[in-house]
Scaffold this motif. Structure first.
Motif, PDB file in Angstrom:
ATOM      1  N   GLU A 177     -50.873  -8.244  16.764  1.00 52.79           N
ATOM      2  CA  GLU A 177     -50.898  -7.914  18.223  1.00 52.79           C
ATOM      3  C   GLU A 177     -52.010  -7.030  18.694  1.00 52.79           C
ATOM      4  O   GLU A 177     -52.190  -6.818  19.854  1.00 52.79           O
ATOM      5  N   LEU A 178     -53.118  -6.997  18.035  1.00 52.66           N
ATOM      6  CA  LEU A 178     -54.325  -6.262  18.303  1.00 52.66           C
ATOM      7  C   LEU A 178     -55.303  -6.867  19.254  1.00 52.66           C
ATOM      8  O   LEU A 178     -55.198  -8.106  19.333  1.00 52.66           O
ATOM      9  N   GLU A 179     -55.296  -6.154  20.301  1.00 55.82           N
ATOM     10  CA  GLU A 179     -56.185  -6.702  21.478  1.00 55.82           C
ATOM     11  C   GLU A 179     -57.538  -6.251  21.531  1.00 55.82           C
ATOM     12  O   GLU A 179     -58.558  -6.896  22.053  1.00 55.82           O
ATOM     13  N   SER A 180     -57.973  -5.025  21.175  1.00 55.12           N
ATOM     14  CA  SER A 180     -59.234  -4.407  20.942  1.00 55.12           C
ATOM     15  C   SER A 180     -59.667  -3.811  19.756  1.00 55.12           C
ATOM     16  O   SER A 180     -58.792  -2.946  19.038  1.00 55.12           O
ATOM     17  N   LEU A 181     -61.056  -4.162  19.269  1.00 45.23           N
ATOM     18  CA  LEU A 181     -61.342  -3.539  17.775  1.00 45.23           C
ATOM     19  C   LEU A 181     -62.851  -3.172  18.100  1.00 45.23           C
ATOM     20  O   LEU A 181     -63.485  -3.991  18.762  1.00 45.23           O
ATOM     21  N   ASP A 182     -62.942  -1.888  17.822  1.00 45.29           N
ATOM     22  CA  ASP A 182     -64.465  -1.443  17.783  1.00 45.29           C
ATOM     23  C   ASP A 182     -64.868  -0.999  16.560  1.00 45.29           C
ATOM     24  O   ASP A 182     -64.369  -0.121  15.991  1.00 45.29           O
ATOM     25  N   VAL A 183     -65.757  -1.804  15.768  1.00 53.02           N
ATOM     26  CA  VAL A 183     -66.352  -1.380  14.421  1.00 53.02           C
ATOM     27  C   VAL A 183     -67.749  -1.098  14.524  1.00 53.02           C
ATOM     28  O   VAL A 183     -68.405  -1.317  13.520  1.00 53.02           O
ATOM     29  N   SER A 184     -68.324  -0.612  15.774  1.00 51.51           N
ATOM     30  CA  SER A 184     -69.803  -0.274  15.792  1.00 51.51           C
ATOM     31  C   SER A 184     -70.250   0.645  14.976  1.00 51.51           C
ATOM     32  O   SER A 184     -69.392   1.725  14.604  1.00 51.51           O
ATOM     33  N   LEU A 185     -71.452   0.667  14.602  1.00 54.75           N
ATOM     34  CA  LEU A 185     -71.973   1.889  13.579  1.00 54.75           C
ATOM     35  C   LEU A 185     -71.314   1.911  12.133  1.00 54.75           C
ATOM     36  O   LEU A 185     -71.155   2.894  11.667  1.00 54.75           O
ATOM     37  N   MET A 210     -69.227  -4.898  18.026  1.00 49.31           N
ATOM     38  CA  MET A 210     -69.786  -4.695  16.528  1.00 49.31           C
ATOM     39  C   MET A 210     -71.321  -4.013  16.875  1.00 49.31           C
ATOM     40  O   MET A 210     -72.179  -5.076  16.282  1.00 49.31           O
ATOM     41  N   ASN A 211     -71.488  -3.292  17.704  1.00 53.30           N
ATOM     42  CA  ASN A 211     -72.979  -2.776  17.590  1.00 53.30           C
ATOM     43  C   ASN A 211     -73.450  -2.029  16.864  1.00 53.30           C
ATOM     44  O   ASN A 211     -72.802  -1.336  15.620  1.00 53.30           O
ATOM     45  N   ASN A 212     -74.520  -2.178  16.298  1.00 53.97           N
ATOM     46  CA  ASN A 212     -75.499  -1.631  15.239  1.00 53.97           C
ATOM     47  C   ASN A 212     -74.796  -1.607  13.830  1.00 53.97           C
ATOM     48  O   ASN A 212     -74.563  -0.706  13.025  1.00 53.97           O
ATOM     49  N   CYS A 213     -74.286  -2.561  13.520  1.00 57.37           N
ATOM     50  CA  CYS A 213     -73.621  -3.123  12.041  1.00 57.37           C
ATOM     51  C   CYS A 213     -74.510  -3.565  11.289  1.00 57.37           C
ATOM     52  O   CYS A 213     -75.210  -4.908  11.584  1.00 57.37           O
ATOM     53  N   LEU A 214     -75.348  -2.962  10.081  1.00 58.84           N
ATOM     54  CA  LEU A 214     -76.159  -3.567   9.487  1.00 58.84           C
ATOM     55  C   LEU A 214     -75.908  -4.719   8.474  1.00 58.84           C
ATOM     56  O   LEU A 214     -76.749  -5.616   8.149  1.00 58.84           O
ATOM     57  N   GLY A 215     -74.434  -4.817   8.260  1.00 61.95           N
ATOM     58  CA  GLY A 215     -74.079  -6.016   7.441  1.00 61.95           C
ATOM     59  C   GLY A 215     -74.135  -7.399   8.269  1.00 61.95           C
ATOM     60  O   GLY A 215     -73.684  -8.347   7.905  1.00 61.95           O
ATOM     61  N   MET A 216     -74.190  -7.289   9.841  1.00 60.92           N
ATOM     62  CA  MET A 216     -73.899  -8.436  10.482  1.00 60.92           C
ATOM     63  C   MET A 216     -75.214  -9.263  10.434  1.00 60.92           C
ATOM     64  O   MET A 216     -76.246  -9.199  11.361  1.00 60.92           O
ATOM     65  N   ARG A 217     -75.367 -10.142   9.543  1.00 59.57           N
ATOM     66  CA  ARG A 217     -76.571 -10.966   9.402  1.00 59.57           C
ATOM     67  C   ARG A 217     -76.490 -12.221   9.528  1.00 59.57           C
ATOM     68  O   ARG A 217     -77.690 -13.145   9.657  1.00 59.57           O
ATOM     69  N   SER A 218     -75.342 -12.779   9.329  1.00 56.33           N
ATOM     70  CA  SER A 218     -75.004 -14.224   9.547  1.00 56.33           C
ATOM     71  C   SER A 218     -74.679 -14.372  10.970  1.00 56.33           C
ATOM     72  O   SER A 218     -72.986 -14.662  10.825  1.00 56.33           O
ATOM     73  N   THR A 237     -69.591  -7.288  22.299  1.00 58.25           N
ATOM     74  CA  THR A 237     -70.898  -6.588  22.235  1.00 58.25           C
ATOM     75  C   THR A 237     -71.424  -6.698  20.865  1.00 58.25           C
ATOM     76  O   THR A 237     -70.701  -6.384  19.796  1.00 58.25           O
ATOM     77  N   LEU A 238     -72.584  -7.206  20.729  1.00 57.34           N
ATOM     78  CA  LEU A 238     -73.316  -7.441  19.332  1.00 57.34           C
ATOM     79  C   LEU A 238     -74.825  -7.043  19.551  1.00 57.34           C
ATOM     80  O   LEU A 238     -75.861  -7.695  19.293  1.00 57.34           O
ATOM     81  N   ALA A 239     -74.851  -5.590  19.828  1.00 55.48           N
ATOM     82  CA  ALA A 239     -76.279  -5.198  20.314  1.00 55.48           C
ATOM     83  C   ALA A 239     -76.799  -4.542  19.164  1.00 55.48           C
ATOM     84  O   ALA A 239     -76.140  -4.109  18.209  1.00 55.48           O
ATOM     85  N   TRP A 240     -78.159  -4.205  19.330  1.00 53.53           N
ATOM     86  CA  TRP A 240     -78.788  -3.490  18.296  1.00 53.53           C
ATOM     87  C   TRP A 240     -79.538  -2.474  18.992  1.00 53.53           C
ATOM     88  O   TRP A 240     -80.011  -2.762  19.985  1.00 53.53           O
ATOM     89  N   THR A 241     -79.608  -1.235  18.443  1.00 55.26           N
ATOM     90  CA  THR A 241     -80.379  -0.024  18.985  1.00 55.26           C
ATOM     91  C   THR A 241     -81.685   0.377  18.409  1.00 55.26           C
ATOM     92  O   THR A 241     -81.541   0.239  17.107  1.00 55.26           O
ATOM     93  N   PRO A 242     -82.816   0.102  18.976  1.00 54.05           N
ATOM     94  CA  PRO A 242     -84.248   0.261  18.331  1.00 54.05           C
ATOM     95  C   PRO A 242     -84.362   1.462  17.325  1.00 54.05           C
ATOM     96  O   PRO A 242     -85.157   1.517  16.762  1.00 54.05           O
TER      97      PRO A 242
END
Length: 441
Positions: A177-185, A210-218, A237-242
């Protein structure tokens, strides 16, 4: 005997004036009815051998006291074990029971045993668990949460550095029943772990960060799985911080596959991801409900020629750090955005002013405009924007080398003559503006 009789006979008798004098010299004390009641109640308590306790407090006061208790406090989970009444009160607790939120920060000291007991006590009420910033949260902790709280709807794991795909596998197995998931950083989270989550709980998932996840390459796999299994998705959100590196790990974001079936998307952050021309055109066509688009360092001026209808529902557009975006590209983006209310163009160095003028002509509801660090923005264009915009209330032109006090004065006079609302103009860092006049209204 003789001495005693002699003292009695020689002692001066008391007169009535002596009694009145003593009474008049004593301070007169007045007693209220409430004082008498307090004395009576205290005497009755003493006679019965009882004393006031926490059980005498009403339920509303007990709820107010429990709101200030942290989940890390043993009193928090020991309270419902006292009696049946206390258990009923704890079930109605507005902070952790009614709102169904458990938030444990990095500064909270809580043992795993206490955490397990807490989960079991409030398993039927917990709907939100927030572990943001807790770098000691492991897959075992996530297993305890997912297995105990089956009705969990929001799970925030920002900055949980030890979390791996094993924890996401547990989430996919139990939290349907999950509606929101945040795994950023979370550096150990990869595309395969996200794929397990969306294939299991994608039907109910509405927000995925999923912001700033190093493993998100594919990203091709991610875009396809989201579009196929998450039809209710509204926030992505699939952003990256400089600050984490010059080259983002998600070097290619395939918006064609993502936007094919996600027609309910309202918020999207694709900052520092490269997008093709056709990707943005498909996003424009397939996401008619998009209201907030955040795209830092994404667009090129020559990559926007395929845009046709525009984003008709867009209200907020953030194009910070789009260095290669010029006036022509900006006009193509905002040409068909009638509901746009806020536009951020920070550090868009190639803008000169023509695109801003076209923006004001197309977006009559624009209220906030930020063109700070656009060093060579034309002064006449900014003056035209400040005078002709009917709904504009805030404009940031910080660090502009062309704007002068004459421009600000003209904007103020024209708006007063047309009886329009004043505009707050921020001019910090402008060399032609003195420090004492950094803000004009």
């Amino acid at each position: 005997m003789k001495r005693w009789l002699q003292e009695k006979l020689t002692k001066k008798p008391l007169h009535q004036s002596d009694f009145t004098k003593d009474i008049s010299t004593k301070p007169r004390t007045s007693r209220k009815l409430s004082d008498a009641i307090e004395v009576r109640t205290s005497s009755s308590i003493d006679q019965q051998g009882q004393s006031p306790s926490i059980c005498d407090l009403p339920d509303d006061i007990l709820l107010l006291i429990l709101r200030y208790l942290s989940p890390a406090d043993e009193t928090f989970y020991s309270f419902p074990r006292v009696c049946r009444r206390f258990r009923n009160v704890s079930c109605q607790l507005s902070h952790y029971g009614h709102r169904s939120t458990i938030k444990i920060g990095p500064e909270d000291t809580i043992s795993f045993k206490l955490f397990t007991t807490l989960m079991k006590e409030f398993a039927n009420h917990i709907q939100t668990v927030d572990f943001s910033g807790c770098d000691d949260v492991t897959d075992q902790v996530i297993h305890t949460v997912a297995k105990t709280c089956r009705h969990l709807k929001q799970l925030y794991l920002t900055g949980c550095g030890q979390l791996t795909n094993v924890g996401l596998k547990v989430v996919a197995r139990y939290l349907h029943e999950l509606e929101s998931l945040d795994v950023s950083l979370c550096p150990w989270i990869t595309a395969s772990g996200i794929f397990l989550v969306v294939t299991s709980v994608g039907r109910s998932l509405k927000k995925l960060h999923m912001n700033n996840c190093l493993g998100m390459r594919s990203c091709g796999l991610i875009a396809f799985s989201l579009g196929k299994y998450c039809p209710k998705l509204t926030h992505l959100t699939l952003a990256w911080t400089p600050e984490f590196g010059l080259q983002p790990p998600a070097v290619q974001l395939n918006l064609i596959k993502f936007s094919t079936r996600c027609h309910r998307v309202e918020y999207m952050d694709i900052s520092y991801n490269e997008c093709h021309t056709l990707d943005l055109a498909e996003l424009e066509h397939n996401c008619p409900r998009l209201k907030h688009l955040k795209a830092h360092h994404v667009f090129k001026d020559n990559s926007l020629t395929s845009l046709r209808n525009g984003f008709l529902q867009l209200t907020r557009l953030d194009l910070t750090d789009n260095w290669r975006l010029a006036d022509r590209g900006l006009s193509l983006i905002v040409e068909h955005c009638p509901l746009l209310m806020e536009l951020i163009l920070t550090r868009c160095y190639d803008l000169r002013g023509r695109g801003i003028v076209l923006t004001i002509s197309s977006c009559e509801n624009l209220r906030s405009l930020k063109v700070n660090f656009c060093f060579y923005m034309d002064e006449k264009a900014l003056e035209w924007v400040g005078t002709m915009s009917k709904s504009l209330t805030h404009m940031d032109v910080s660090h502009n080398v062309n704007i002068s006090p004459i421009t600000l004065r003209n904007i103020s006079e024209v708006r007063k003559s047309h009886k329009r609302a004043p505009v707050e103009i921020i001019t910090g860092g402008c060399p032609k503006i003195t420090r004492s006049s950094s803000r004009f209204k």
